[in-house]
Scaffold this motif. Sequence first.
Motif, PDB file in Angstrom:
ATOM      1  N   ARG A 177     -24.224   6.078  20.803  1.00 47.60           N
ATOM      2  CA  ARG A 177     -25.389   6.120  19.923  1.00 47.60           C
ATOM      3  C   ARG A 177     -25.146   5.482  18.558  1.00 47.60           C
ATOM      4  O   ARG A 177     -26.094   5.359  17.766  1.00 47.60           O
ATOM      5  N   ARG A 179     -25.186   3.185  15.601  1.00 44.10           N
ATOM      6  CA  ARG A 179     -26.158   2.106  15.407  1.00 44.10           C
ATOM      7  C   ARG A 179     -25.689   1.133  14.329  1.00 44.10           C
ATOM      8  O   ARG A 179     -24.909   1.486  13.431  1.00 44.10           O
ATOM      9  N   GLU A 181     -27.416  -1.892  11.809  1.00 41.42           N
ATOM     10  CA  GLU A 181     -28.615  -2.557  11.338  1.00 41.42           C
ATOM     11  C   GLU A 181     -28.228  -3.745  10.462  1.00 41.42           C
ATOM     12  O   GLU A 181     -27.383  -3.633   9.574  1.00 41.42           O
ATOM     13  N   TYR A 188     -23.737  -6.089   8.682  1.00 43.94           N
ATOM     14  CA  TYR A 188     -24.448  -4.976   9.302  1.00 43.94           C
ATOM     15  C   TYR A 188     -24.038  -3.677   8.630  1.00 43.94           C
ATOM     16  O   TYR A 188     -22.966  -3.587   8.015  1.00 43.94           O
ATOM     17  N   ARG A 215     -24.922  -0.145  18.590  1.00 39.26           N
ATOM     18  CA  ARG A 215     -26.177  -0.743  19.076  1.00 39.26           C
ATOM     19  C   ARG A 215     -27.015  -1.248  17.903  1.00 39.26           C
ATOM     20  O   ARG A 215     -27.155  -0.559  16.895  1.00 39.26           O
ATOM     21  N   THR A 216     -27.570  -2.425  18.076  1.00 34.36           N
ATOM     22  CA  THR A 216     -28.559  -2.912  17.125  1.00 34.36           C
ATOM     23  C   THR A 216     -29.930  -2.314  17.488  1.00 34.36           C
ATOM     24  O   THR A 216     -30.121  -1.824  18.607  1.00 34.36           O
ATOM     25  N   PRO A 217     -30.887  -2.306  16.541  1.00 33.57           N
ATOM     26  CA  PRO A 217     -32.155  -1.586  16.770  1.00 33.57           C
ATOM     27  C   PRO A 217     -32.916  -1.995  18.029  1.00 33.57           C
ATOM     28  O   PRO A 217     -33.537  -1.157  18.679  1.00 33.57           O
ATOM     29  N   ASP A 218     -32.903  -3.267  18.395  1.00 37.92           N
ATOM     30  CA  ASP A 218     -33.685  -3.716  19.552  1.00 37.92           C
ATOM     31  C   ASP A 218     -32.816  -3.950  20.785  1.00 37.92           C
ATOM     32  O   ASP A 218     -33.220  -4.670  21.706  1.00 37.92           O
ATOM     33  N   GLU A 283     -24.710 -10.602  19.525  1.00 40.17           N
ATOM     34  CA  GLU A 283     -25.205  -9.249  19.768  1.00 40.17           C
ATOM     35  C   GLU A 283     -25.293  -8.995  21.272  1.00 40.17           C
ATOM     36  O   GLU A 283     -25.526  -9.897  22.072  1.00 40.17           O
TER      37      GLU A 283
END
Length: 598
Positions: A177, A179, A181, A188, A215-218, A283
């Motif tokens: 989980r 993240r 950004e 980032y 993880r990146t947002p998308d 990514e």
Amino acid sequence: MSDYQAPLRDILFALDTFCDLDEIAALPGFEHADRDTVAALVEEAGRFMADVVAPTNRVGDEVGARLVDGEVVTPPGFADAYGRYVDAGWGGVPFDPEYGGGGFPWAVGLVLQEILTSANMAFSMCPLLTQGAIDMLSHHGSTEQKQTYLPKMITGEWTGTMNLTEPEAGSDVGALRTRAERAEDGSYRIVGTKIFISFGAHDMAENIVHLVLARTPDAPPGTKGISCFIVPERLVGDDGSLGERNDVRVASIEHKMGINGSPTCVLSFGDDGGAIGYLIGEENAGMAYMFTMMNNARLSVGLEGLALAERAWQPTLRFAHERLQGRAPGAPRGESSPIVEHPDVRRMLLTMKAYIDAMRALLYLNAASMDRAAHHPDPDVRERSQELVDLLIPLSKAWSTDLGSVVTSLAIQVHGGMGYVEETGVAQHYRDARITSIYEGTNGIQAMDLVGRKLPMRAGGVVADHLGRMREVLDRLDGELSDAGVQLAAAIDATEAATRSVLERGAADPSDALAAASPYLRILAVTTGGWLMARQALAARDAAAGARSDDERTSLEGKVAVARFFMEQLLPEVHGLVPAATAPAAGLYAVDPSVLAP
């Protein structure tokens, strides 16, 4: 002083027999790695690790790493030993000369790693994790990232970590989980928690380069949505100078069964808004990048099983010669015998030594195959070598770490009650070894990788080639090796039948292959070990005929005897495992788990 000395004679024999140093030194870029140079390097490494690193092993276990006012403090002597390790340049021996490495073959680097890990496994975790981070950046980092981080990491001035595991995502990395950004400057901001991070914080180096999966947002779900980031503990300026502390802190360190000198950290990223991270490559390609370093990492963990087995073996052999108890068959009445003269103790000692020799042969062969796969000028040789690497990696990791626990347990048994108390020191090796079968994918995962990915390679052609390669040695097993040859031939036949069963039934129902995975891995590993011990026996027998001294001849004859013991007394284990490897999965589900409750 410590009770460990590098087994130089055994190491050089294995390098000559299973790596073919002369051939490796002829590969492009390795011309400086001739046998005399390698032998001198290994000898000096043995002296350094025994004198400088090995004495820290006991205090590391007794004192352990500690968290003091939010900072990790390593055990007494660790920081000094690590500083001397860096000054001597040991960490850079197998890496790219362009960034300050020594450019030696990976097989030579693995030898140095064995000696270091035997000296102090907890201490060795720091260079081992740094090695993995170097490997990842070497393959996938940008030119700027390589120039910024690799020189300092190769010298060991900066160390590295791999941040995969999270509280809710153990082996299932796809469930992570953490993240990331993207910021306006292209970097980032990383937020999340990682657990089980070896040397995630310590006082031995001026900077720690964390490689973090996030993880990146998308990002898509599962492993396809994972990216990898560089998150330095201290930020690095354009001129290479160290700047302010990044937003990374140690939440806690684990209290463990063993390797107490190695701080296993829970790391919190982004408590104050987000740790600054830099994307490696593209990514969502993080897992693909991780897999490029997986073979090396798993080989290194398998090596830990060998290294701890060797460390436990040496004091055990001495104890067996010194401990007087009972009267051995044929001994004079009224006299106590050294326990080494008792048949059951002799059996345990031979089992320990035979497994150590077999592990070393397998691991060194695997490393030399990596060198050929990466550097041989013939593309066909590179391809076949890589296939062998891929097939042997699950065996190297799983079998060697299982045997590490077996051999260190036997060390306790030979010591008797004295082995069960901490004062003799052998109990530490058993405790330290237990984690290795969990690291880098549990051994069950290695078995699933073997039957799910490796056996089907080239429609079963890769494993068929391996079985054929093992048969080639049978005609030479004559004279005193005849009985051993009979056992090896029978084991290869049994392994071939089990392989055919796993491939055929797995194609029809994957559950059957997965149910067979662990016993099948053991079958293939033990048979491969028998083949390697046949090669050991033949090489030692040939060399003994031209031995230059009685001591050398005695040592080589011992190699033959140990190999015979493996083939005649340990190899037959294969036949007892065949029913489990050929049984359908239904047997595992015949009993409802609720019935097993008390």
